[in-house]
Design an enzyme around this catalytic site. Structure first.
Site, PDB file in Angstrom:
ATOM      1  CG  HIS A  70      -1.993  -1.108   1.074  1.00 39.24           C
ATOM      2  ND1 HIS A  70      -2.330  -1.955   2.085  1.00 39.24           N
ATOM      3  CD2 HIS A  70      -2.755  -1.463  -0.010  1.00 39.24           C
ATOM      4  CE1 HIS A  70      -3.277  -2.799   1.646  1.00 39.24           C
ATOM      5  NE2 HIS A  70      -3.541  -2.520   0.383  1.00 39.24           N
ATOM      6  CB  ALA A  71       0.884   4.051  -2.396  1.00 34.45           C
ATOM      7  NE  ARG A  72      -3.757   4.430   3.291  1.00 34.99           N
ATOM      8  CZ  ARG A  72      -5.093   4.552   3.212  1.00 34.99           C
ATOM      9  NH1 ARG A  72      -5.622   5.633   2.682  1.00 34.99           N
ATOM     10  NH2 ARG A  72      -5.867   3.586   3.655  1.00 34.99           N
ATOM     11  CD  GLU A  73      -0.278   0.157   4.389  1.00 39.19           C
ATOM     12  OE1 GLU A  73       0.434  -0.867   4.299  1.00 39.19           O
ATOM     13  OE2 GLU A  73      -1.530   0.116   4.355  1.00 39.19           O
ATOM     14  NE  ARG A 128      -6.365  -0.202   1.019  1.00 39.05           N
ATOM     15  CZ  ARG A 128      -6.049  -0.972   2.066  1.00 39.05           C
ATOM     16  NH1 ARG A 128      -5.290  -0.505   3.031  1.00 39.05           N
ATOM     17  NH2 ARG A 128      -6.489  -2.208   2.144  1.00 39.05           N
ATOM     18  CG  ASN A 145      -3.223  -7.365   1.326  1.00 37.40           C
ATOM     19  OD1 ASN A 145      -2.634  -8.351   0.856  1.00 37.40           O
ATOM     20  ND2 ASN A 145      -3.449  -7.219   2.629  1.00 37.40           N
ATOM     21  NE  ARG A 146      -9.494  -5.836   1.453  1.00 46.67           N
ATOM     22  CZ  ARG A 146      -8.480  -5.509   2.248  1.00 46.67           C
ATOM     23  NH1 ARG A 146      -7.241  -5.954   2.003  1.00 46.67           N
ATOM     24  NH2 ARG A 146      -8.684  -4.741   3.316  1.00 46.67           N
ATOM     25  CG  HIS A 198       0.224  -4.376   4.803  1.00 48.53           C
ATOM     26  ND1 HIS A 198      -0.632  -3.847   3.872  1.00 48.53           N
ATOM     27  CD2 HIS A 198       0.620  -5.571   4.294  1.00 48.53           C
ATOM     28  CE1 HIS A 198      -0.752  -4.679   2.852  1.00 48.53           C
ATOM     29  NE2 HIS A 198      -0.010  -5.743   3.080  1.00 48.53           N
ATOM     30  CB  SER A 199       2.264   0.811   8.649  1.00 48.33           C
ATOM     31  OG  SER A 199       1.968   1.839   7.708  1.00 48.33           O
ATOM     32  CE1 TYR A 200      -3.510   3.625  12.459  1.00 39.99           C
ATOM     33  CE2 TYR A 200      -3.106   4.247  10.180  1.00 39.99           C
ATOM     34  CZ  TYR A 200      -3.919   4.250  11.289  1.00 39.99           C
ATOM     35  OH  TYR A 200      -5.142   4.887  11.232  1.00 39.99           O
ATOM     36  CE1 TYR A 250      -8.875  -5.070   7.049  1.00 41.62           C
ATOM     37  CE2 TYR A 250      -9.084  -3.350   8.701  1.00 41.62           C
ATOM     38  CZ  TYR A 250      -8.490  -3.859   7.559  1.00 41.62           C
ATOM     39  OH  TYR A 250      -7.492  -3.156   6.949  1.00 41.62           O
ATOM     40  CD  GLU A 272      -1.778  -3.871   9.191  1.00 40.38           C
ATOM     41  OE1 GLU A 272      -1.315  -2.721   8.991  1.00 40.38           O
ATOM     42  OE2 GLU A 272      -2.661  -4.384   8.494  1.00 40.38           O
TER      43      GLU A 272
HETATM   44  N1  ING Z   1      -4.036  -3.759   6.514  1.00 39.68           N
HETATM   45  C1  ING Z   1      -4.347  -4.964   5.778  1.00 39.68           C
HETATM   46  C2  ING Z   1      -5.302  -4.647   4.619  1.00 39.68           C
HETATM   47  O1  ING Z   1      -4.961  -4.991   3.498  1.00 39.68           O
HETATM   48  C3  ING Z   1      -5.012  -7.355   5.999  1.00 39.68           C
HETATM   49  C4  ING Z   1      -4.934  -6.026   6.649  1.00 39.68           C
HETATM   50  C5  ING Z   1      -4.010  -8.307   6.209  1.00 39.68           C
HETATM   51  C6  ING Z   1      -6.070  -7.680   5.155  1.00 39.68           C
HETATM   52  C7  ING Z   1      -4.083  -9.539   5.589  1.00 39.68           C
HETATM   53  C8  ING Z   1      -6.120  -8.930   4.528  1.00 39.68           C
HETATM   54  C9  ING Z   1      -5.128  -9.845   4.751  1.00 39.68           C
HETATM   55  O2  ING Z   1      -6.360  -4.057   4.839  1.00 39.68           O
HETATM   56  C10 ING Z   1      -3.535  -2.634   5.956  1.00 39.68           C
HETATM   57  N2  ING Z   1      -3.111  -1.663   6.794  1.00 39.68           N
HETATM   58  O3  ING Z   1      -3.420  -2.493   4.785  1.00 39.68           O
HETATM   59 ZN    ZN Z   2      -1.547  -2.009   3.960  1.00 38.92          ZN
END
Ligand code: ING
Ligand code: ZN
Length: 309
Positions: A70-73, A128, A145-146, A198-200, A250, A272
């Site tokens: 994610h770009a902003r992390e 992001r 990450n989706r 990732h963060s945070y 989540y 994170e």
């Molecule tokens: N957190 C992750 C995100 O992509 C995550 C959390 C981890 C989701 C593993 C799915 C699988 O939302 C951040 N900060 O990006």
């Molecule tokens: Zn992230």
């Protein structure tokens, strides 16, 4: 950037600076680092992957680690740079790092979402997603990450291209996801651990995020995570929580850690990093050093465990 000016690991560096550094640290440490490009980003930037480890001539197990999904992390990009420098500069003096690099390799992708990172430096600090065009929409980008094959787009993700958690038009629709997934699939016999930074929120997450069911290796993943966050905390007292993603942060489908785990990479974790929200993505540069120092201990803990199990 002038070749005479040392790379500053305690500052946030833009892509041009990181790109020059990747090339120079690799050539300056040819006994320990080899560099390859696993593909180009949507906008054509090279995704450099560094293999760090003593060259032995025989096959070694490996720990894969990426930063900057994610770009902003920004603290994550800083951590991968710190990790690579710390690995090569403590080889031969730190017994744990020496043993790790003698017997295994780290495969480090310092910046996954390069196009997005560049955009955070030039246009929008809070970006992001990737920067790919979406057909039929004026909104840009997919949440990488989706975008992986793990319950893709079933929960905690959106099919709306304007959403921050857009899952993309299909699994691995993003070239950056495809490049990473292709590399891990091709090297899965040697990759024993997958770490994505990732963060945070100060969490150490492991599968699953796309469902509430526990991973087959849940108790081992939990105990390794607890050892890792105890090691992290020992330095500056920073408290982390660890657990499966779905219940700890989540439910979210399509994450790279769940995908790697289901592919067969048992030790699959999402970090994170700092902080818990005071500064969030805008973590001050004064926290780069302590954050990276403590995170090193967690990564070394996991790598040592993997090597001995
Ligand atoms: N957190 C992750 C995100 O992509 C995550 C959390 C981890 C989701 C593993 C799915 C699988 O939302 C951040 N900060 O990006
Ligand atoms: Zn992230």
């Amino acid at each position: 950037k002038r070749a005479t000016k040392a790379h500053d690991y305690t500052k946030y560096n833009n892509w041009a600076t990181i790109n020059d550094w990747v090339v120079s640290i690799s050539s300056a440490n040819a006994d320990l680092i080899s560099r390859q490009v696993i593909g180009n980003t949507y906008e054509g930037r090279p995704m450099h992957l560094l293999k760090i480890g003593k060259k032995t001539g025989s096959a070694k197990p490996a720990v894969f680690m990426d930063c900057g999904f994610h770009a902003r992390e920004w603290i994550t990009h800083a951590f991968c740079q710190w990790f690579i420098n710390e690995a090569v500069s403590t080889y031969g003096s730190d017994p744990e790092m020496t043993n790790l690099l003698d017997r295994m390799d780290f495969l480090v992708l310092p910046v996954f979402n390069i196009d997005g990172y560049e955009y955070t430096w030039t246009k929008d600090r809070m970006w992001r997603k990737t920067r790919s065009k979406n057909s039929g929409s004026s909104c840009i980008g997919t949440d990488p990450n989706r975008n992986f094959d793990a319950g893709w787009c079933t929960t905690g993700a959106s099919s709306n291209p304007c959403s921050e958690t857009y899952c993309g038009s299909s699994i691995e629709s993003e070239i950056e996801s495809k490049n990473l997934a292709n590399f891990i699939r091709s090297n899965k016999s040697i990759i024993k651990a997958y770490l994505t930074v990732h963060s945070y929120s100060q969490l150490l997450l492991f599968p699953y995020s796309y469902k509430y069911g526990l991973a087959a290796d849940h108790s081992e993943l939990l105990s390794v995570s607890q050892g890792a966050i105890a090691a992290l905390r020992s330095l500056h007292g920073t408290r982390y929580t660890s657990g499966p993603g779905a219940v700890t942060i989540y439910p979210a489908a399509g994450g790279s850690d769940d995908w790697a785990y289901d592919l067969g990479v048992k030790y699959s974790y999402t970090f994170e990093l700092r902080d818990e929200g005071r500064y969030g993505f805008l973590l001050p540069e004064s926290q780069i050093k302590p954050t990276c120092e403590e995170t090193m201990l967690a990564v070394k803990y996991i790598a040592s465990y993997v090597l001995n199990n």
